[in-house]
Design a protein around this motif. Structure first.
Motif, PDB file in Angstrom:
ATOM      1  N   ALA A 229      -3.122 -10.895  -3.023  1.00  0.00           N
ATOM      2  CA  ALA A 229      -2.036 -10.215  -2.324  1.00  0.00           C
ATOM      3  C   ALA A 229      -1.053  -9.683  -3.361  1.00  0.00           C
ATOM      4  CB  ALA A 229      -1.321 -11.164  -1.362  1.00  0.00           C
ATOM      5  N   VAL A 230      -0.694  -8.416  -3.233  1.00  0.00           N
ATOM      6  CA  VAL A 230       0.258  -7.775  -4.137  1.00  0.00           C
ATOM      7  C   VAL A 230       1.492  -7.381  -3.340  1.00  0.00           C
ATOM      8  CG1 VAL A 230       0.705  -5.794  -5.631  1.00  0.00           C
ATOM      9  CG2 VAL A 230      -1.546  -6.897  -5.656  1.00  0.00           C
ATOM     10  N   TYR A 231       2.651  -7.851  -3.791  1.00  0.00           N
ATOM     11  CA  TYR A 231       3.898  -7.389  -3.181  1.00  0.00           C
ATOM     12  C   TYR A 231       4.467  -6.267  -4.036  1.00  0.00           C
ATOM     13  CZ  TYR A 231       8.400  -7.098  -0.955  1.00  0.00           C
ATOM     14  OH  TYR A 231       9.499  -6.614  -0.275  1.00  0.00           O
ATOM     15  N   HIS A 232       4.670  -5.104  -3.413  1.00  0.00           N
ATOM     16  CA  HIS A 232       5.251  -3.953  -4.094  1.00  0.00           C
ATOM     17  C   HIS A 232       6.772  -4.097  -4.058  1.00  0.00           C
ATOM     18  CE1 HIS A 232       1.285  -2.031  -3.981  1.00  0.00           C
ATOM     19  NE2 HIS A 232       1.227  -2.312  -2.697  1.00  0.00           N
ATOM     20  N   PHE A 233       7.338  -4.576  -5.153  1.00  0.00           N
ATOM     21  CA  PHE A 233       8.773  -4.873  -5.237  1.00  0.00           C
ATOM     22  C   PHE A 233       9.515  -3.618  -5.690  1.00  0.00           C
ATOM     23  CE2 PHE A 233      11.732  -8.559  -5.638  1.00  0.00           C
ATOM     24  CZ  PHE A 233      12.852  -7.879  -6.060  1.00  0.00           C
ATOM     25  N   MET A 234      10.585  -3.268  -4.968  1.00  0.00           N
ATOM     26  CA  MET A 234      11.391  -2.093  -5.309  1.00  0.00           C
ATOM     27  C   MET A 234      12.239  -2.377  -6.552  1.00  0.00           C
ATOM     28  SD  MET A 234      12.792  -0.890  -1.567  1.00  0.00           S
ATOM     29  CE  MET A 234      13.936   0.292  -2.299  1.00  0.00           C
TER      30      MET A 234
ATOM     31  N   ALA B 241       7.138  13.238   0.711  1.00  0.00           N
ATOM     32  CA  ALA B 241       7.127  11.812   0.368  1.00  0.00           C
ATOM     33  C   ALA B 241       6.933  10.992   1.636  1.00  0.00           C
ATOM     34  CB  ALA B 241       8.424  11.421  -0.332  1.00  0.00           C
ATOM     35  N   SER B 242       5.682  10.778   1.991  1.00  0.00           N
ATOM     36  CA  SER B 242       5.325  10.097   3.232  1.00  0.00           C
ATOM     37  C   SER B 242       5.159   8.602   2.985  1.00  0.00           C
ATOM     38  CB  SER B 242       4.027  10.690   3.783  1.00  0.00           C
ATOM     39  OG  SER B 242       3.593   9.977   4.918  1.00  0.00           O
ATOM     40  N   TYR B 243       5.818   7.797   3.812  1.00  0.00           N
ATOM     41  CA  TYR B 243       5.811   6.336   3.673  1.00  0.00           C
ATOM     42  C   TYR B 243       5.471   5.704   5.015  1.00  0.00           C
ATOM     43  CZ  TYR B 243       7.924   1.643   3.000  1.00  0.00           C
ATOM     44  OH  TYR B 243       8.169   0.286   2.933  1.00  0.00           O
ATOM     45  N   ASN B 244       4.869   4.542   4.962  1.00  0.00           N
ATOM     46  CA  ASN B 244       4.521   3.790   6.174  1.00  0.00           C
ATOM     47  C   ASN B 244       3.602   4.614   7.081  1.00  0.00           C
ATOM     48  OD1 ASN B 244       4.601   1.429   7.734  1.00  0.00           O
ATOM     49  ND2 ASN B 244       6.309   2.179   8.976  1.00  0.00           N
ATOM     50  N   TYR B 245       2.529   5.141   6.468  1.00  0.00           N
ATOM     51  CA  TYR B 245       1.506   5.895   7.173  1.00  0.00           C
ATOM     52  C   TYR B 245       2.084   7.113   7.904  1.00  0.00           C
ATOM     53  CZ  TYR B 245      -1.037   1.730   5.937  1.00  0.00           C
ATOM     54  OH  TYR B 245      -1.609   0.699   5.221  1.00  0.00           O
ATOM     55  N   GLY B 246       3.068   7.749   7.257  1.00  0.00           N
ATOM     56  CA  GLY B 246       3.626   8.986   7.781  1.00  0.00           C
ATOM     57  C   GLY B 246       4.747   8.816   8.785  1.00  0.00           C
TER      58      GLY B 246
ATOM     59  N   ASP C 212     -16.734  -6.525  -8.307  1.00  0.00           N
ATOM     60  CA  ASP C 212     -16.189  -5.279  -7.767  1.00  0.00           C
ATOM     61  C   ASP C 212     -14.965  -5.590  -6.913  1.00  0.00           C
ATOM     62  OD1 ASP C 212     -18.183  -3.682  -8.921  1.00  0.00           O
ATOM     63  OD2 ASP C 212     -19.546  -4.109  -7.253  1.00  0.00           O
ATOM     64  N   VAL C 213     -13.940  -4.742  -7.017  1.00  0.00           N
ATOM     65  CA  VAL C 213     -12.676  -4.940  -6.309  1.00  0.00           C
ATOM     66  C   VAL C 213     -12.564  -3.932  -5.169  1.00  0.00           C
ATOM     67  CG1 VAL C 213     -10.158  -4.875  -6.522  1.00  0.00           C
ATOM     68  CG2 VAL C 213     -11.547  -5.870  -8.356  1.00  0.00           C
ATOM     69  N   PHE C 214     -12.054  -4.405  -4.026  1.00  0.00           N
ATOM     70  CA  PHE C 214     -11.901  -3.566  -2.840  1.00  0.00           C
ATOM     71  C   PHE C 214     -10.498  -3.726  -2.274  1.00  0.00           C
ATOM     72  CE2 PHE C 214     -16.260  -4.846  -3.316  1.00  0.00           C
ATOM     73  CZ  PHE C 214     -16.991  -3.684  -3.103  1.00  0.00           C
ATOM     74  N   HIS C 215      -9.950  -2.625  -1.772  1.00  0.00           N
ATOM     75  CA  HIS C 215      -8.675  -2.650  -1.055  1.00  0.00           C
ATOM     76  C   HIS C 215      -8.976  -2.865   0.417  1.00  0.00           C
ATOM     77  CE1 HIS C 215      -5.214  -0.141   0.786  1.00  0.00           C
ATOM     78  NE2 HIS C 215      -4.780  -1.370   0.576  1.00  0.00           N
ATOM     79  N   THR C 216      -8.332  -3.869   1.031  1.00  0.00           N
ATOM     80  CA  THR C 216      -8.642  -4.217   2.414  1.00  0.00           C
ATOM     81  C   THR C 216      -7.507  -3.936   3.387  1.00  0.00           C
ATOM     82  OG1 THR C 216      -7.833  -6.519   2.329  1.00  0.00           O
ATOM     83  CG2 THR C 216     -10.073  -6.098   1.511  1.00  0.00           C
ATOM     84  N   TYR C 217      -6.256  -3.947   2.897  1.00  0.00           N
ATOM     85  CA  TYR C 217      -5.128  -3.861   3.850  1.00  0.00           C
ATOM     86  C   TYR C 217      -3.852  -3.532   3.096  1.00  0.00           C
ATOM     87  CZ  TYR C 217      -1.902  -5.304   7.598  1.00  0.00           C
ATOM     88  OH  TYR C 217      -0.929  -5.332   8.563  1.00  0.00           O
ATOM     89  N   SER C 218      -2.981  -2.756   3.722  1.00  0.00           N
ATOM     90  CA  SER C 218      -1.611  -2.573   3.230  1.00  0.00           C
ATOM     91  C   SER C 218      -0.682  -2.489   4.428  1.00  0.00           C
ATOM     92  CB  SER C 218      -1.470  -1.297   2.394  1.00  0.00           C
ATOM     93  OG  SER C 218      -2.060  -1.436   1.124  1.00  0.00           O
ATOM     94  N   THR C 219       0.524  -3.015   4.266  1.00  0.00           N
ATOM     95  CA  THR C 219       1.541  -2.905   5.309  1.00  0.00           C
ATOM     96  C   THR C 219       2.881  -2.643   4.645  1.00  0.00           C
ATOM     97  OG1 THR C 219       2.432  -3.920   7.330  1.00  0.00           O
ATOM     98  CG2 THR C 219       2.101  -5.378   5.439  1.00  0.00           C
TER      99      THR C 219
ATOM    100  N   ARG D  66       8.650  -2.723   8.331  1.00  0.00           N
ATOM    101  CA  ARG D  66       8.785  -3.937   9.135  1.00  0.00           C
ATOM    102  C   ARG D  66       7.528  -4.807   9.122  1.00  0.00           C
ATOM    103  NH1 ARG D  66      11.940  -3.853  14.670  1.00  0.00           N
ATOM    104  NH2 ARG D  66      11.776  -6.064  14.123  1.00  0.00           N
ATOM    105  N   GLY D  67       6.423  -4.259   8.633  1.00  0.00           N
ATOM    106  CA  GLY D  67       5.215  -5.074   8.517  1.00  0.00           C
ATOM    107  C   GLY D  67       5.390  -6.255   7.593  1.00  0.00           C
ATOM    108  N   THR D  68       6.332  -6.144   6.637  1.00  0.00           N
ATOM    109  CA  THR D  68       6.548  -7.254   5.703  1.00  0.00           C
ATOM    110  C   THR D  68       7.367  -8.381   6.309  1.00  0.00           C
ATOM    111  OG1 THR D  68       8.545  -6.272   4.720  1.00  0.00           O
ATOM    112  CG2 THR D  68       6.421  -5.639   3.767  1.00  0.00           C
TER     113      THR D  68
END
Length: 233
Positions: A70-75, A158-163, A186-193, A196-198
């Motif tokens: 799990a990766v948290y994208h920190f501002m 600049a589209s965020y949160n799936y547009g 092999d690495v795969f991307h499975t999910y992003s939120t 408010r998803g966080t």
């Protein structure tokens, strides 16, 4: 805080009626979580590299022997000294939780575009022990929808949160991305939120949601939230 007062017997009738709604919501969430687990995966072919205190690490290195990450994208953007209170509030929950989910085959890392020296200073200030790395000026943040060029912001691209949100000012936003690594490496991307998803990760909100005042945001969303060393007491 005036409120309707009833007998214990009447309260129990109302509570049982709400319980049935809670039970239905629990079952609906179980179904949603199962559907989330069945999402298709996307192979990660790009060689993302991050900087940490010990040097460079590739995305595939961050699993630490586990199959999930799990990766948290920190501002925290380069050149900015603003430590996001919302991101910090979320990260205050991580260290205790990860001691458990690491035993359920999930590793964790936070990632920002700020240089590692700036990140380490912020991590020391907050007393966090989790790994927090710099993606620098690489593509990682842009590819996973949390960083935006000045041109995209100026032109409304600049589209965020799936547009659902268009970003006009901030170069960086927040979110969570999940990856898996198979037996072949092999690495795969499975999910992003995002956005408010966080809230799923904010345990303090779940406690407050049980109370009559709820999140007590009388001054606006997260109005009382501060960095942990900025509360008056």
């Amino acid at each position: 805080m005036p409120h309707e007062i009833q007998s214990r017997e009447d309260w129990l009738i109302a509570r049982k009626a709400l319980f049935e709604k809670e039970l239905a919501m629990t079952h609906a969430l179980d179904a949603l979580r199962a559907e989330r687990r069945e999402l298709p995966w996307v192979r990660v072919d790009k060689n993302y590299v991050f900087q940490g205190p010990e040097g460079s690490r590739a995305l595939s290195d961050l699993f630490d022997g586990r199959s999930q990450l799990a990766v948290y994208h920190f501002m925290l953007a380069p050149g900015s000294d603003h430590l996001c209170p919302g991101c910090s509030f979320t990260m205050d929950h991580v260290d205790a939780a990860r001691r458990h989910f690491e035993h359920a085959d999930l590793s964790f890392v936070a990632v920002s575009r700020a240089p590692i020296e700036q990140i380490e200073a912020a991590r020391a200030r907050m007393g966090w022990a989790f790994r927090w790395l710099s993606s620098g000026e690489g593509d990682f943040n842009h590819d996973f929808g949390v960083s935006f060029t000045a041109e995209d912001r100026e032109t409304g691209r600049a589209s965020y949160n799936y547009g659902h949100i268009l970003i006009s000012r901030s170069s960086d936003m927040f979110g969570v991305s999940v990856f898996v690594k198979d037996e072949h490496g092999d690495v795969f991307h499975t999910y992003s939120t995002y956005h408010r998803g966080t809230e799923l990760l904010m345990g303090a909100f779940n406690w407050l949601d049980l109370t009559p005042k709820g999140r007590n945001e009388t001054g606006g969303t997260m109005s009382w939230v501060r960095l942990q060393d900025e509360y008056a007491d």
